[in-house]
Design a protein around this motif. Structure first.
Motif, PDB file in Angstrom:
ATOM      1  N   GLN A   1       0.861  -1.173   0.000  1.00 51.19           N
ATOM      2  CA  GLN A   1       0.000   0.000   0.000  1.00 51.19           C
ATOM      3  C   GLN A   1       0.895   1.219   0.000  1.00 51.19           C
ATOM      4  N   LEU A   2       0.867   1.982  -1.065  1.00 51.13           N
ATOM      5  CA  LEU A   2       1.762   3.127  -1.184  1.00 51.13           C
ATOM      6  C   LEU A   2       1.144   4.334  -0.479  1.00 51.13           C
ATOM      7  N   PRO A   3       1.946   5.111   0.204  1.00 50.50           N
ATOM      8  CA  PRO A   3       1.386   6.239   0.969  1.00 50.50           C
ATOM      9  C   PRO A   3       0.858   7.357   0.078  1.00 50.50           C
ATOM     10  N   THR A   4       1.477   7.545  -1.076  1.00 46.32           N
ATOM     11  CA  THR A   4       0.991   8.579  -1.996  1.00 46.32           C
ATOM     12  C   THR A   4       1.028   7.993  -3.401  1.00 46.32           C
ATOM     13  N   PRO A   5       0.207   8.507  -4.302  1.00 47.94           N
ATOM     14  CA  PRO A   5       0.272   8.004  -5.678  1.00 47.94           C
ATOM     15  C   PRO A   5       1.645   8.282  -6.282  1.00 47.94           C
ATOM     16  N   MET A   6       2.258   7.276  -6.828  1.00 50.90           N
ATOM     17  CA  MET A   6       3.570   7.454  -7.417  1.00 50.90           C
ATOM     18  C   MET A   6       3.704   6.566  -8.629  1.00 50.90           C
TER      19      MET A   6
ATOM     20  N   THR B   1      -4.715   5.229  -9.345  1.00 55.17           N
ATOM     21  CA  THR B   1      -5.472   6.284  -8.676  1.00 55.17           C
ATOM     22  C   THR B   1      -5.083   7.591  -9.357  1.00 55.17           C
ATOM     23  N   PRO B   2      -5.935   8.595  -9.319  1.00 51.58           N
ATOM     24  CA  PRO B   2      -5.542   9.851  -9.979  1.00 51.58           C
ATOM     25  C   PRO B   2      -4.228  10.372  -9.425  1.00 51.58           C
ATOM     26  N   GLY B   3      -3.421  10.905 -10.298  1.00 48.33           N
ATOM     27  CA  GLY B   3      -2.112  11.386  -9.888  1.00 48.33           C
ATOM     28  C   GLY B   3      -2.225  12.629  -9.019  1.00 48.33           C
ATOM     29  N   ARG B   4      -1.148  12.892  -8.318  1.00 50.88           N
ATOM     30  CA  ARG B   4      -1.119  14.082  -7.474  1.00 50.88           C
ATOM     31  C   ARG B   4      -0.950  15.318  -8.331  1.00 50.88           C
ATOM     32  N   VAL B   5      -1.635  16.377  -7.931  1.00 52.00           N
ATOM     33  CA  VAL B   5      -1.460  17.661  -8.614  1.00 52.00           C
ATOM     34  C   VAL B   5      -0.488  18.484  -7.784  1.00 52.00           C
ATOM     35  N   LEU B   6       0.632  18.811  -8.382  1.00 55.99           N
ATOM     36  CA  LEU B   6       1.651  19.554  -7.653  1.00 55.99           C
ATOM     37  C   LEU B   6       1.780  20.935  -8.254  1.00 55.99           C
ATOM     38  N   GLN B   7       1.900  21.893  -7.399  1.00 57.97           N
ATOM     39  CA  GLN B   7       2.203  23.233  -7.882  1.00 57.97           C
ATOM     40  C   GLN B   7       3.424  23.708  -7.117  1.00 57.97           C
ATOM     41  N   HIS B   8       4.517  23.801  -7.825  1.00 58.46           N
ATOM     42  CA  HIS B   8       5.738  24.230  -7.153  1.00 58.46           C
ATOM     43  C   HIS B   8       5.699  25.728  -6.899  1.00 58.46           C
ATOM     44  N   THR B   9       6.323  26.099  -5.842  1.00 61.24           N
ATOM     45  CA  THR B   9       6.359  27.515  -5.491  1.00 61.24           C
ATOM     46  C   THR B   9       7.752  27.848  -4.987  1.00 61.24           C
ATOM     47  N   LEU B  10       8.140  29.080  -5.251  1.00 56.73           N
ATOM     48  CA  LEU B  10       9.437  29.533  -4.767  1.00 56.73           C
ATOM     49  C   LEU B  10       9.407  29.833  -3.288  1.00 56.73           C
ATOM     50  N   PHE B  11       8.200  30.001  -2.748  1.00 60.28           N
ATOM     51  CA  PHE B  11       8.104  30.512  -1.393  1.00 60.28           C
ATOM     52  C   PHE B  11       8.101  29.403  -0.344  1.00 60.28           C
ATOM     53  N   ALA B  12       8.028  28.167  -0.767  1.00 60.04           N
ATOM     54  CA  ALA B  12       8.049  27.059   0.184  1.00 60.04           C
ATOM     55  C   ALA B  12       9.438  26.453   0.204  1.00 60.04           C
ATOM     56  N   ARG B  13       9.889  26.127   1.400  1.00 58.18           N
ATOM     57  CA  ARG B  13      11.199  25.489   1.527  1.00 58.18           C
ATOM     58  C   ARG B  13      11.153  24.090   0.910  1.00 58.18           C
ATOM     59  N   ALA B  14      12.258  23.736   0.276  1.00 57.48           N
ATOM     60  CA  ALA B  14      12.336  22.402  -0.340  1.00 57.48           C
ATOM     61  C   ALA B  14      12.229  21.343   0.747  1.00 57.48           C
ATOM     62  N   GLN B  15      11.396  20.350   0.489  1.00 60.69           N
ATOM     63  CA  GLN B  15      11.191  19.288   1.465  1.00 60.69           C
ATOM     64  C   GLN B  15      11.356  17.955   0.770  1.00 60.69           C
ATOM     65  N   PRO B  16      11.558  16.903   1.563  1.00 59.05           N
ATOM     66  CA  PRO B  16      11.635  15.583   0.910  1.00 59.05           C
ATOM     67  C   PRO B  16      10.327  15.287   0.193  1.00 59.05           C
ATOM     68  N   THR B  17      10.445  14.738  -1.002  1.00 58.21           N
ATOM     69  CA  THR B  17       9.244  14.389  -1.748  1.00 58.21           C
ATOM     70  C   THR B  17       8.600  13.163  -1.101  1.00 58.21           C
ATOM     71  N   PRO B  18       7.329  12.938  -1.374  1.00 60.11           N
ATOM     72  CA  PRO B  18       6.697  11.718  -0.840  1.00 60.11           C
ATOM     73  C   PRO B  18       7.422  10.450  -1.270  1.00 60.11           C
ATOM     74  N   GLU B  19       7.973  10.478  -2.483  1.00 60.71           N
ATOM     75  CA  GLU B  19       8.715   9.285  -2.911  1.00 60.71           C
ATOM     76  C   GLU B  19       9.951   9.081  -2.051  1.00 60.71           C
ATOM     77  N   GLN B  20      10.662  10.163  -1.770  1.00 64.93           N
ATOM     78  CA  GLN B  20      11.868  10.027  -0.936  1.00 64.93           C
ATOM     79  C   GLN B  20      11.498   9.565   0.471  1.00 64.93           C
ATOM     80  N   LEU B  21      10.426  10.141   1.017  1.00 64.98           N
ATOM     81  CA  LEU B  21      10.035   9.742   2.360  1.00 64.98           C
ATOM     82  C   LEU B  21       9.542   8.302   2.390  1.00 64.98           C
ATOM     83  N   SER B  22       8.817   7.900   1.352  1.00 65.01           N
ATOM     84  CA  SER B  22       8.349   6.509   1.316  1.00 65.01           C
ATOM     85  C   SER B  22       9.525   5.552   1.289  1.00 65.01           C
TER      86      SER B  22
END
Lengths: 557, 255
Positions: free
Chosen positions: A272-277, A310-331
């Motif tokens: 069971q994957l935590p996020t669609p990947m 399952t429907p894919g994740r909709v991502l909107q990148h922004t300059l104003f958010a600090r870079a964080q580990p992606t769900p794939e990296q965390l998984s």
């Protein structure tokens, strides 16, 4: 002279059947004699004639039969073939063929049997139909039903309008002036015009891939190549459909027979994957980590992978958010930590609603923090975060230049640090919350008590030498869960009350030799002390009121 | 409000888009948030130069009850407050959740990795060594995942000999992994373990004041907290200034 009757002539007045769209609508009228599986029957019938069909409701399907004339013949033949197919399957349908999807739909709803309308004659064919048929269109049939509420059918009937033809005869400008823009849409529907395109209903696609191996393989390394080969086309298909994998099924056919002896044993794993990947490397890594923990019993000669999309994740990148580990990296990290430590040794800590000292719970660490980041940014505002960054910089600058009134020990150069430290009295300092370091298994201790207060604490544990007590505070009596019903719980507990020292006898007494580590019990009943020893360490110790044993519970640090 | 140039440069650096620019950006201000991670204790951030440096291994060392854990949790609270993810490799499983909540740590953003600890290790030295080695492996995995704002390796109660028995290349490898990233690594221990060239060591000790020689404050019937002196030691010779600061810890209701 050009033959204007020849449909293949570009100047022909007769619509060319190969270029003019043609739609069929199948309507299953309600009836007790219709079989229960009629809704799926409609789909099956539609699929026999065209891959482009739209399921509006369980009982209404529109089919794009454009071009079918070259195979079957004119519209009437197509309609009769549809009815023949339905009869063969035991259902009775209303079938309508027209040049527009909307006209075919309205005609199928209004008229039983087979209705054929030549392209271009939709408005004339729909004119006699009662205007009340518009009420039968619901959100699944018409994309404009949301606007229907603004056009009251009762109002039209009060005006004396009975048919769709009468509705279309009204001047559009006056109708729009009274009802707004939706009135134009309804007039277009009444004329049988298509407002939107046919949206084909797609079959549920199965994302599955398998490979029979020429010779059995053992071990994860060769399996890794096979998994990559199977996952790559699946990942491509997922990407084309804008889907991600929600569940990954790995089915390995082994070379050994199963329990019945007739088939081959299968080693099946479900992730069971935590996020669609759909990243191949991540999926392969997760699969291998899982198989590393749950290896197959013997060699593998067939590998099959099934993905639940399952429907894919909709991502909107922004300059104003600090870079964080992606769900794939965390998984991947979570999977690796699970393989290294076990699933119960990591996660997000959580508080527990209890007075039990040191109680905690472990929750699964979320792999997708995007939503919480977005909500946090919305709350703060991007400008606020920039202002905070500016403010931190200015505070640091102010601290460097010397907001000396506030904190005389801060931001000093080497020249003055030690001197200032020695000369100046401590001014009010920003407060830092005092923390404990819990001994997950309390350390048995020997405590010498004098006049009801501990005066010496020693242990046999390496690293906890102990010493004389220079200062102490307590006792704090705490207990709980005595209702859990363990024998010997005895006394009712009161949580967190300051009271007299726990011991009644005034003379110095020493506690019996060190007690074994107490088993983890649901109830607790203890007197707690905070003691500072002469070696500079501060401990939280407690005496179990049931066994009279002393333990070191935590270190204040 | 239009973005100031300095803010835009900071954002570009954060997302590693500065390499796409045709002109080089000025070097980072050490007080820039992209260069340092504030500890959340203003009196400490100033001698630290704005906070602990990112992309470096730094240390918080001191004897027992010198405020190491308090500083560690305060730094974690500041990091989670900024929206960063924090990983805590708790080598000997001594983390107190209530203390973290009292310090203001957002527990949902904290990945707590608990080492295996036996109930009664007795004289078995290997148990601690195995726990430490496993913790190092977990630490490595976290750094490999990347993009954590703060990663803490807590070996404060580990015996010094167990720490010394770790191969020295361990720390070199970890330093290389964290270099150039935005991750701030904090090692918490009794003695200095390892520190990268641009990292710093924060030595803590109970601060002696007047009545209490050891900086431990007791009230009438209540333990009130510690008063701690912090001394900053930098590795770089030209910045070898031993700045000091002092702060107090206060017992919250749950402690």
């Amino acid at each position: 002279m050009p033959d204007l009757a020849n449909p293949s002539n570009p100047q022909s007045l007769t619509p060319n059947p190969s270029t003019h769209p043609l739609y069929a609508c199948l309507y299953l009228p309600p009836g007790s004699d219709q079989p229960a599986s009629s809704s799926s029957t409609l789909i099956d019938i539609a699929q026999q004639f065209s891959p482009r069909y739209e399921r509006h409701r369980d009982d209404v399907v529109s089919v794009d039969v454009s071009g079918l004339e070259r195979l079957l013949g004119p519209g009437r033949v197509i309609g009769e073939e549809l009815r023949r197919e339905a009869t063969a399957r035991g259902v009775r349908l209303h079938v309508a063929i027209a040049g527009t999807r909307m006209a075919a739909l309205l005609l199928a709803l209004a008229r039983p049997g087979l209705t054929i309308v030549e392209p271009g004659g939709e408005a004339e064919a729909l004119a006699p139909i009662a205007v009340g048929i518009l009420a039968t269109l619901n959100s699944q049939v018409s994309t404009f039903s949301a606007e229907r509420s603004e056009l009251s059918l009762e109002t039209l009937q009060r005006w004396g309008l009975r048919t769709l033809g009468e509705l279309t005869s009204l001047p559009a400008a006056d109708l729009v002036a009274r009802f707004g823009r939706p009135a134009m849409t309804w007039q277009a529907i009444a004329r049988g015009e298509d407002i939107g395109p046919l949206v084909p209903t797609l079959e549920s696609e199965r994302f599955e891939s398998s490979l029979d191996l020429e010779w059995p393989i053992e071990g994860l390394e060769p399996l890794s190549f096979v998994l990559t080969r199977l996952l790559e086309p699946l990942s491509t298909r997922l990407e084309r459909r804008d889907r991600g994998a929600a569940v990954l099924h790995i089915l390995l056919r082994l070379v050994t027979r199963d329990a019945s002896g007739t088939g081959w044993e299968e080693h099946a794993r479900r992730l069971q994957l935590p996020t669609p990947m759909r990243d191949v490397r991540t999926l392969r890594t997760l699969a291998l980590l899982d198989l590393e923990s749950h290896p197959p019993a013997s060699a593998i000669d067939r590998v099959r992978i099934v993905i639940d999309p399952t429907p894919g994740r909709v991502l909107q990148h922004t300059l104003f958010a600090r870079a964080q580990p992606t769900p794939e990296q965390l998984s991947t990290l979570v999977a690796r930590l699970g393989a290294l430590l076990g699933q119960d040794r990591f996660g997000a800590p959580a508080l527990v609603d209890t007075y039990r000292p040191g109680a905690f719970a472990m929750a699964a660490f979320k792999t997708d923090h995007d939503e919480s980041n977005r909500s946090r940014l919305r709350a703060e505002g991007a400008s606020a975060s920039l202002a905070e960054a500016r403010g931190q910089r200015s505070r640091a600058e102010a601290g460097e230049r010397g907001d000396r009134r506030e904190n005389i020990f801060s931001a000093l150069s080497a020249d003055s640090a030690v001197n200032c430290f020695e000369q100046q009295a401590p001014s009010p300092q920003p407060l830092v919350s005092s923390a404990l370091r819990r001994c997950r298994y309390p350390v048995p201790a020997r405590v010498v008590v004098a006049e009801g207060r501990p005066v010496r604490v020693t242990t046999d544990r390496r690293g906890f030498a102990g010493g004389a007590v220079t200062c102490c505070a307590g006792p704090w009596r705490t207990s709980g869960d005595w209702w859990a019903g363990l024998a010997g719980a005895g006394q009712a507990g009161q949580a967190g009350q300051a009271g007299r020292a726990g011991r009644e006898t005034p003379e110095v007494r020493s506690v019996p030799p060190v007690q074994p580590i107490p088993p983890i019990q649901p109830l607790w009943n203890r007197d707690e002390w905070d003691v500072a020893l002469n070696d500079g360490a501060v401990y939280r110790i407690f005496q179990d009121r049931v066994t009279d044993a002393w333990f070191i519970d935590a270190i204040v640090d | 409000m239009p973005l100031a140039r300095v803010d835009l440069e900071s954002l570009l650096r954060t997302h590693r888009l500065d390499r796409t620019l045709t002109t080089a950006l000025p070097p980072l201000d050490p007080r820039d948030e992209a260069a340092c991670a504030p500890s959340g204790v203003p009196s400490l951030d100033a001698p630290l130069g704005g906070g602990f440096p990112r992309g470096q291994l730094s240390e918080v060392v001191g004897p027992r009850s010198s405020g190491r854990t308090s500083i560690m949790l305060q730094t974690a609270a500041a990091a989670t407050g900024r929206g960063e993810l924090v990983a805590l490799v708790d080598a000997l499983d001594m983390f107190d959740v209530e203390s973290a909540a009292a310090a203001g740590v957002d527990l949902d953003r904290l990945l707590w990795i608990r080492g295996h600890v036996v109930s009664n290790p007795g004289l078995c030295r290997d148990t601690n060594q195995r726990a430490l080695e496993q913790a190092i492996r977990a630490f490595t995995l976290v750094l490999q995942a990347g993009n954590f704002g703060l990663v803490i390796f807590d070996a404060a109660e580990a015996p010094a000999e167990a720490i010394r028995r770790l191969p020295f290349t361990t720390w070199l490898r970890l330093q290389r992994m964290v270099e150039g990233s935005q991750t701030m690594c904090l090692l918490v221990g009794g003695e200095p373990m390892a520190r990268s060239s641009a990292g710093l060591t924060l030595r803590l000790r109970p601060h002696g004041i007047r009545d209490w020689g050891l900086g431990i404050r007791f009230g009438q019937s209540l333990f009130e907290g510690l008063t701690v002196e912090a001394r900053v030691v930098r590795a770089r010779v030209r910045e070898r200034e031993e700045a000091t600061a002092a702060f107090s810890t206060v017992v919250s209701d749950c402690a």
